[in-house]
Design a protein around this motif. Structure first.
Motif, short mmCIF file in Angstrom:
data_model
loop_
_atom_site.label_atom_id
_atom_site.label_comp_id
_atom_site.label_asym_id
_atom_site.label_seq_id
_atom_site.Cartn_x
_atom_site.Cartn_y
_atom_site.Cartn_z
N PHE A 102 0.85 -1.18 0.00
CA PHE A 102 0.00 0.00 0.00
C PHE A 102 0.90 1.24 0.00
O PHE A 102 1.91 1.29 0.70
CB PHE A 102 -0.89 0.05 1.24
N ALA A 103 0.49 2.25 -0.76
CA ALA A 103 1.20 3.53 -0.76
C ALA A 103 0.77 4.32 0.47
O ALA A 103 -0.42 4.50 0.71
CB ALA A 103 0.87 4.31 -2.02
N PRO A 104 1.73 4.77 1.30
CA PRO A 104 1.37 5.46 2.54
C PRO A 104 0.49 6.69 2.33
O PRO A 104 -0.39 6.96 3.15
CB PRO A 104 2.71 5.86 3.15
N HIS A 105 0.69 7.41 1.23
CA HIS A 105 -0.09 8.64 1.01
C HIS A 105 -1.57 8.35 0.73
O HIS A 105 -2.39 9.26 0.76
CB HIS A 105 0.53 9.48 -0.10
N LYS A 106 -1.92 7.09 0.49
CA LYS A 106 -3.33 6.72 0.25
C LYS A 106 -4.06 6.36 1.56
O LYS A 106 -5.27 6.23 1.57
CB LYS A 106 -3.41 5.53 -0.70
N LEU A 107 -3.32 6.19 2.64
CA LEU A 107 -3.92 5.78 3.90
C LEU A 107 -4.55 6.97 4.62
O LEU A 107 -4.00 8.06 4.64
CB LEU A 107 -2.88 5.13 4.81
N LEU A 108 -5.69 6.70 5.26
CA LEU A 108 -6.35 7.72 6.09
C LEU A 108 -5.85 7.64 7.53
O LEU A 108 -5.84 8.63 8.24
CB LEU A 108 -7.86 7.51 6.06
N ALA A 109 -5.47 6.43 7.95
CA ALA A 109 -4.97 6.22 9.31
C ALA A 109 -4.31 4.86 9.41
O ALA A 109 -4.60 3.96 8.62
CB ALA A 109 -6.11 6.32 10.33
N THR A 110 -3.43 4.74 10.39
CA THR A 110 -2.89 3.43 10.79
C THR A 110 -3.22 3.22 12.25
O THR A 110 -3.30 4.19 13.03
CB THR A 110 -1.36 3.33 10.61
N ILE A 111 -3.39 1.96 12.61
CA ILE A 111 -3.72 1.60 13.98
C ILE A 111 -2.80 0.47 14.40
O ILE A 111 -2.62 -0.50 13.65
CB ILE A 111 -5.20 1.17 14.09
N GLU A 112 -2.22 0.61 15.57
CA GLU A 112 -1.35 -0.42 16.12
C GLU A 112 -1.84 -0.84 17.48
O GLU A 112 -2.30 -0.01 18.28
CB GLU A 112 0.09 0.08 16.24
N VAL A 113 -1.73 -2.14 17.75
CA VAL A 113 -1.97 -2.70 19.07
C VAL A 113 -0.61 -3.07 19.62
O VAL A 113 0.11 -3.88 19.02
CB VAL A 113 -2.91 -3.92 19.00
N VAL A 114 -0.23 -2.47 20.72
CA VAL A 114 1.11 -2.64 21.29
C VAL A 114 1.34 -4.10 21.67
O VAL A 114 0.47 -4.76 22.23
CB VAL A 114 1.28 -1.73 22.53
N SER A 115 2.54 -4.59 21.33
CA SER A 115 2.89 -5.97 21.66
C SER A 115 3.64 -6.01 22.98
O SER A 115 4.23 -5.02 23.42
CB SER A 115 3.76 -6.57 20.56
N HIS A 116 3.62 -7.19 23.60
CA HIS A 116 4.39 -7.40 24.83
C HIS A 116 5.89 -7.26 24.57
O HIS A 116 6.61 -6.67 25.37
CB HIS A 116 4.17 -8.83 25.36
N SER A 117 6.35 -7.83 23.46
CA SER A 117 7.79 -7.99 23.26
C SER A 117 8.52 -6.73 22.84
O SER A 117 9.71 -6.61 23.08
CB SER A 117 8.06 -9.10 22.25
N ASN A 118 7.84 -5.78 22.18
CA ASN A 118 8.54 -4.61 21.67
C ASN A 118 7.64 -3.38 21.66
O ASN A 118 7.33 -2.85 20.59
CB ASN A 118 9.07 -4.93 20.26
N PRO A 119 7.22 -2.88 22.84
CA PRO A 119 6.32 -1.74 22.86
C PRO A 119 6.92 -0.46 22.27
O PRO A 119 6.19 0.37 21.73
CB PRO A 119 5.98 -1.56 24.34
N ASP A 120 8.24 -0.31 22.34
CA ASP A 120 8.86 0.90 21.78
C ASP A 120 8.69 0.98 20.27
O ASP A 120 8.71 2.08 19.70
CB ASP A 120 10.35 0.96 22.13
N ASN A 121 8.51 -0.15 19.61
CA ASN A 121 8.28 -0.12 18.17
C ASN A 121 7.02 0.68 17.86
O ASN A 121 6.99 1.46 16.90
CB ASN A 121 8.18 -1.56 17.63
N ASP A 122 5.97 0.52 18.67
CA ASP A 122 4.72 1.26 18.44
C ASP A 122 4.76 2.67 19.03
O ASP A 122 4.29 3.62 18.41
CB ASP A 122 3.55 0.48 19.04
N TRP A 123 5.30 2.80 20.24
CA TRP A 123 5.28 4.08 20.95
C TRP A 123 6.39 5.04 20.53
O TRP A 123 6.29 6.25 20.78
CB TRP A 123 5.35 3.86 22.45
N VAL A 124 7.46 4.54 19.92
CA VAL A 124 8.58 5.43 19.58
C VAL A 124 8.83 5.45 18.07
O VAL A 124 8.65 6.48 17.42
CB VAL A 124 9.87 5.02 20.34
N THR A 125 9.25 4.31 17.49
CA THR A 125 9.66 4.37 16.08
C THR A 125 8.50 4.56 15.12
O THR A 125 8.64 5.27 14.12
CB THR A 125 10.51 3.14 15.68
#
Length: 191
Positions: A102-125
């Motif tokens: 998918f081309a990012p400029h076509k997206l209206l939103a992204t949604i992430e559910v934080v994982s146990h193993s790597n929460p910084d991936n969702d909250w930081v990067t």
């Protein structure tokens, strides 16, 4: 060799590594500015149930022609050398036609559910990468603590584009993602 050519070769090599490793490792592999990120755990029941409930609630709220999609393909921006695999993306159904990411400029939103193993991936990067990709809204659900945030309004900063509006929420409160308000009632928590 010019630096840009070396970076393109590095990115191409990382994409090949992802293809080779994709079915052999548990979890999810993505590419960021720092390199390959591995969320080592396979999504568990509470994670997948959260994705399902969010997706269904959004699709009930959105008009025909728009979808809340979970699953493949990924979101890729080759010039910025970023490949992400969001839990849910909001986009026009017509923009799902064709092959490839998918081309990012076509997206209206992204949604992430934080994982146990790597929460910084969702909250930081991802908080850094999604505005860089121009995705106007990013919602994070954190089943570890039953809270989350919706980020919007991308503005340029000295450190690159950043979301400038952040609305924190606690599970049980209604939230608005892009133009659609949904309930966060009955979203599961991690044990």
């Amino acid at each position: 060799m010019p630096r840009e050519h070396g970076n393109a070769q590095r990115y191409s090599a990382m994409r090949e590594q992802l293809r080779a490793l994709d079915d052999t490792l548990p979890g999810k592999l993505e590419i960021t500015k720092e390199g390959i990120v591995h969320d080592a755990t396979k999504p568990n029941g509470p994670h997948e149930l959260t994705v399902l409930r969010i997706r269904r609630r959004l699709e009930q709220a959105m008009p025909n022609g728009l979808v809340a999609h979970s699953g493949a393909p990924d979101v890729e921006d080759e010039p910025n050398q970023i490949l992400r695999r969001p839990d849910v993306v909001l986009l026009a159904e017509a923009d799902m036609e064709g092959e490839g990411s998918f081309a990012p400029h076509k997206l209206l939103a992204t949604i992430e559910v934080v994982s146990h193993s790597n929460p910084d991936n969702d909250w930081v990067t991802k908080m850094r990468d999604y505005p860089l990709l121009g995705i106007p809204t990013y919602a994070i659900f954190d089943p570890r603590i039953g809270t989350g945030a919706v980020l919007a309004d991308i503005r340029p900063t000295l450190g690159g584009p950043r979301y400038t509006t952040r609305k924190d929420f606690t599970y049980g409160e209604p939230i608005t993602i892009a133009d659609w308000t949904i309930s966060t009632d009955t979203l599961p928590r991690y044990p």
